[in-house]
Scaffold this active site. Sequence first.
Site, PDB file in Angstrom:
ATOM      1  N   ARG A  49       0.986  -1.205  -0.042  1.00 20.57           N
ATOM      2  CA  ARG A  49      -0.018  -0.133  -0.013  1.00 20.57           C
ATOM      3  C   ARG A  49       0.732   1.194  -0.067  1.00 20.57           C
ATOM      4  O   ARG A  49       0.667   2.041  -0.753  1.00 20.57           O
ATOM      5  CB  ARG A  49      -0.742   0.148   1.188  1.00 20.57           C
ATOM      6  N   TYR A 102     -16.676  16.181 -15.939  1.00 25.42           N
ATOM      7  CA  TYR A 102     -17.141  15.127 -15.966  1.00 25.42           C
ATOM      8  C   TYR A 102     -18.059  14.765 -15.017  1.00 25.42           C
ATOM      9  O   TYR A 102     -17.894  14.953 -13.756  1.00 25.42           O
ATOM     10  CB  TYR A 102     -15.858  14.194 -15.908  1.00 25.42           C
ATOM     11  N   ASP A 174      -7.568  18.404 -15.242  1.00 20.34           N
ATOM     12  CA  ASP A 174      -7.904  17.168 -15.474  1.00 20.34           C
ATOM     13  C   ASP A 174      -7.554  16.984 -17.148  1.00 20.34           C
ATOM     14  O   ASP A 174      -8.247  17.407 -17.801  1.00 20.34           O
ATOM     15  CB  ASP A 174      -9.421  16.706 -15.348  1.00 20.34           C
ATOM     16  N   LYS A 199      -8.231   5.622 -19.397  1.00 18.58           N
ATOM     17  CA  LYS A 199      -8.720   6.290 -20.841  1.00 18.58           C
ATOM     18  C   LYS A 199      -7.448   6.060 -21.652  1.00 18.58           C
ATOM     19  O   LYS A 199      -6.967   4.992 -21.900  1.00 18.58           O
ATOM     20  CB  LYS A 199      -9.201   7.606 -20.668  1.00 18.58           C
TER      21      LYS A 199
END
Length: 379
Positions: A49, A102, A174, A199
């Site tokens: 982690r 978005y 973004d 994406k």
Amino acid sequence: MTYGFETLAIHAGQEPDPSTGSVTIPIHQTSTFKQDGVGGLRGGYEYSRSANPTRTALQECLAALESGAHGLAFASGLAAEDTLLRTVLAPGDHVVIPDDAYGGSYRLFATVLARWGVAYTPVHLADLDAVRAAVTPATKLLWCETPTNPLLGIADIAGLAGIARDAGVLLVVDNTFASPYLQQPLTLGADVVVHSTTKYLGGHSDVVGGALVLNDPELAQRLVFHQNAMGSVPGPFDSWLVLRGAKTLGVRMDRHCANAARVAEMLQAHPKVGAVYYPGLPEHPGHEVAAKQMRGFGGMVSFTLTGGEQEALRVCERTELFTLAESLGGIESLIEHPARMTHASVSGSPLEVPADLVRLSVGIESVEDLLTDLRTALS
Ligand SMILES: *Cc1c(COP(=O)(O)O)cnc(C)c1O
């Protein structure tokens, strides 16, 4: 020596493994690392982690691709956004967001952060005067997307950076739609770049991931702390998939751009099509700004149907190569109806999108096949 984009995509953070010579970065599928005596960390790794070598390789590559000093990878784009926002904001703060953000980002502001006491104002970011007017003494952050989703609006990143600097607030961009190959917000004055690596960076519709890239070492340190404290990290295999996708980002984006330009031209000339939204078209209101700050105009095209919503739904269900699905940025072409699919969560809000709108993620298939598929669906 400074390397070009495609060289960095293939080599940054990706030295052959010193212990085995493995040319590709291994998938370090382990949760924990053997310690040489109590507290003696062999390779600097302790628990996955906190850090994992496959993720480290990805983070170094992402930082290099955005011309940034620090990269952080997350389990999704929204996990990256949430970690960033809850690191830099506190209850009582205010943020300015795009009026066509978005849908998932809007939902994060409107439901999660609003309950946490962070106020937001949606603004049309192409209008710099409106942005300046929306900044209040409580404003801590300006959130920018360009091109926007799904209407492909363009915001002037350098112009927004000037406003952010004057107001002493952070400019976050973004950069998911453009990808770092087409646009590098940090070099235009942004403070933090956000990605859904799901994406274009991943590029093959086979992984969900997110990233933050920035230069400020102090903020980077706080983000690394929260990345570990909040725990929304990607696993080693997902990190490896994004890293593998990123290697071909440049060549993929060139083809996405070329195919999307042909699709936009064809749609513009089609009698059943109303408006075509593509920043590469000279009549697009953001065309000049896009040409100034982007290397190409991207692979996303949206359009409306003169026949209205029913016709939009019909086209979405009639294509064969364009697969009816959410998401974008993969090598395969996708089609969707934003009002009922990706943007259903902003229905009834100031961010509601037109019901007669269709969004395409233009893939890298043979362009003649894509044009034929769309012509047939429209006929
Ligand atoms: C998909 C997307 C996100 C969210 O990313 P996830 O990986 O789905 O969490 C954020 N911004 C934009 C522009 C996106 O397209």
